[in-house]
Enzyme design. Structure first.
Site, PDB file in Angstrom:
ATOM      1  N   ARG A 130       3.786 -10.099 -11.333  1.00 55.31           N
ATOM      2  CA  ARG A 130       5.080  -9.865 -11.989  1.00 55.31           C
ATOM      3  C   ARG A 130       5.615 -11.216 -12.447  1.00 55.31           C
ATOM      4  O   ARG A 130       5.197 -11.738 -13.465  1.00 55.31           O
ATOM      5  CB  ARG A 130       6.025  -9.132 -11.025  1.00 55.31           C
ATOM      6  CG  ARG A 130       5.579  -7.699 -10.756  1.00 55.31           C
ATOM      7  CD  ARG A 130       6.371  -7.046  -9.661  1.00 55.31           C
ATOM      8  NE  ARG A 130       6.199  -7.754  -8.412  1.00 55.31           N
ATOM      9  CZ  ARG A 130       6.649  -7.342  -7.235  1.00 55.31           C
ATOM     10  NH1 ARG A 130       7.323  -6.240  -7.151  1.00 55.31           N
ATOM     11  NH2 ARG A 130       6.442  -8.042  -6.146  1.00 55.31           N
ATOM     12  N   LYS A 134       3.953  -4.553   9.748  1.00 62.35           N
ATOM     13  CA  LYS A 134       4.926  -4.255   8.694  1.00 62.35           C
ATOM     14  C   LYS A 134       5.442  -2.827   8.849  1.00 62.35           C
ATOM     15  O   LYS A 134       4.650  -1.886   8.952  1.00 62.35           O
ATOM     16  CB  LYS A 134       4.200  -4.409   7.338  1.00 62.35           C
ATOM     17  CG  LYS A 134       5.087  -4.631   6.158  1.00 62.35           C
ATOM     18  CD  LYS A 134       4.241  -5.101   4.972  1.00 62.35           C
ATOM     19  CE  LYS A 134       5.026  -5.080   3.689  1.00 62.35           C
ATOM     20  NZ  LYS A 134       4.225  -5.510   2.553  1.00 62.35           N
TER      21      LYS A 134
HETATM   22  O1  PNS Z   1       1.747  -4.628  -1.763  1.00 62.44           O
HETATM   23  P1  PNS Z   1       1.614  -5.837  -0.897  1.00 62.44           P
HETATM   24  O2  PNS Z   1       2.343  -5.646   0.416  1.00 62.44           O
HETATM   25  O3  PNS Z   1       2.003  -7.112  -1.585  1.00 62.44           O
HETATM   26  O4  PNS Z   1       0.053  -5.969  -0.556  1.00 62.44           O
HETATM   27  C1  PNS Z   1      -0.442  -7.004   0.271  1.00 62.44           C
HETATM   28  C2  PNS Z   1      -1.881  -6.695   0.638  1.00 62.44           C
HETATM   29  C3  PNS Z   1      -1.970  -5.327   1.299  1.00 62.44           C
HETATM   30  C4  PNS Z   1      -2.743  -6.693  -0.592  1.00 62.44           C
HETATM   31  C5  PNS Z   1      -2.376  -7.788   1.619  1.00 62.44           C
HETATM   32  O5  PNS Z   1      -1.475  -7.938   2.654  1.00 62.44           O
HETATM   33  C6  PNS Z   1      -3.752  -7.473   2.182  1.00 62.44           C
HETATM   34  O6  PNS Z   1      -4.756  -7.689   1.530  1.00 62.44           O
HETATM   35  N1  PNS Z   1      -3.784  -6.925   3.426  1.00 62.44           N
HETATM   36  C7  PNS Z   1      -5.019  -6.574   4.100  1.00 62.44           C
HETATM   37  C8  PNS Z   1      -5.259  -7.514   5.297  1.00 62.44           C
HETATM   38  C9  PNS Z   1      -5.886  -8.809   4.825  1.00 62.44           C
HETATM   39  O7  PNS Z   1      -7.009  -8.821   4.377  1.00 62.44           O
HETATM   40  N2  PNS Z   1      -5.115  -9.899   4.924  1.00 62.44           N
HETATM   41  C10 PNS Z   1      -5.554 -11.216   4.465  1.00 62.44           C
HETATM   42  C11 PNS Z   1      -5.424 -11.354   2.955  1.00 62.44           C
HETATM   43  S1  PNS Z   1      -5.415 -13.000   2.545  1.00 62.44           S
END
Ligand code: PNS
Length: 168
Positions: A90, A41
């Site tokens: 949200r 990202k």
């Molecule tokens: O603010 P966001 O981008 O909606 O947050 C998304 C986030 C960072 C919470 C999610 O992508 C995440 O937990 N990333 C860490 C990597 C991970 O564990 N991915 C699998 C989650 S199911």
């Protein structure tokens, strides 16, 4: 001692995020706000900048720790021996994705409960992406982000030449 983790991209942190942080900090002994670093990202702000902005706007809250991580959330959760993952909800459009992530995290670690806090009125329509777009085109973001970081956001967004990063 109950520890919660509030993970997100926070690119940048908004008033909506800060509302969730304040409310979650009252519910748990310790709240770790975790800036998640995802190499897939593109972000506008570096992890250090994002952590720094969150630290500045939460310095009045005694039980907050701000950290960043570039691995799986659940690995960080286990490393910190945390109890709960906090997510802000949200609109209904958030629900399906958040529900999926909560189920995956629970599957990876049975102990990992996700607690959803409903966004407040402003947080409901706010997103980091909206804030970046408003700032980039010279709009007023002062009602949408905490006071102390308005200038950081305006400067950070203006250094962009690649508008792709506004998608995050
Ligand atoms: O603010 P966001 O981008 O909606 O947050 C998304 C986030 C960072 C919470 C999610 O992508 C995440 O937990 N990333 C860490 C990597 C991970 O564990 N991915 C699998 C989650 S199911």
């Amino acid at each position: 001692m109950r520890t919660a983790i509030y993970p997100g991209s926070f690119d940048p942190v908004t008033c909506g995020h800060l509302d969730i942080i304040r409310r979650a900090s009252k519910l748990f002994d310790k709240l770790i706000v975790l800036v998640s670093v995802n190499p897939l990202k593109t972000t506008c702000f570096t992890a250090e900048e994002r952590v720094n902005m969150i630290r500045r706007v939460t310095k009045d809250l005694p039980n907050i720790e701000v950290d960043s991580d570039n691995g799986l959330l659940i690995d960080y959760f286990n490393k910190k021996n945390a109890d709960v993952i906090i997510k802000g909800l949200r609109a209904m459009s958030d629900f399906e994705y958040e529900f999926q992530m909560a189920l995956v995290n629970k599957d990876l670690c049975h102990k990992a409960e996700t607690v959803f806090l409903c966004a407040d009125a402003v947080g409901t329509f706010l997103s980091s992406s909206m804030v970046k777009q408003i700032a980039l085109f010279g709009g007023d973001i002062t009602s949408y982000v905490p006071h102390g970081i308005v200038e950081d956001i305006v400067k950070g967004v203006r250094r962009l030449t690649d508008k792709e990063t506004l998608k995050s």
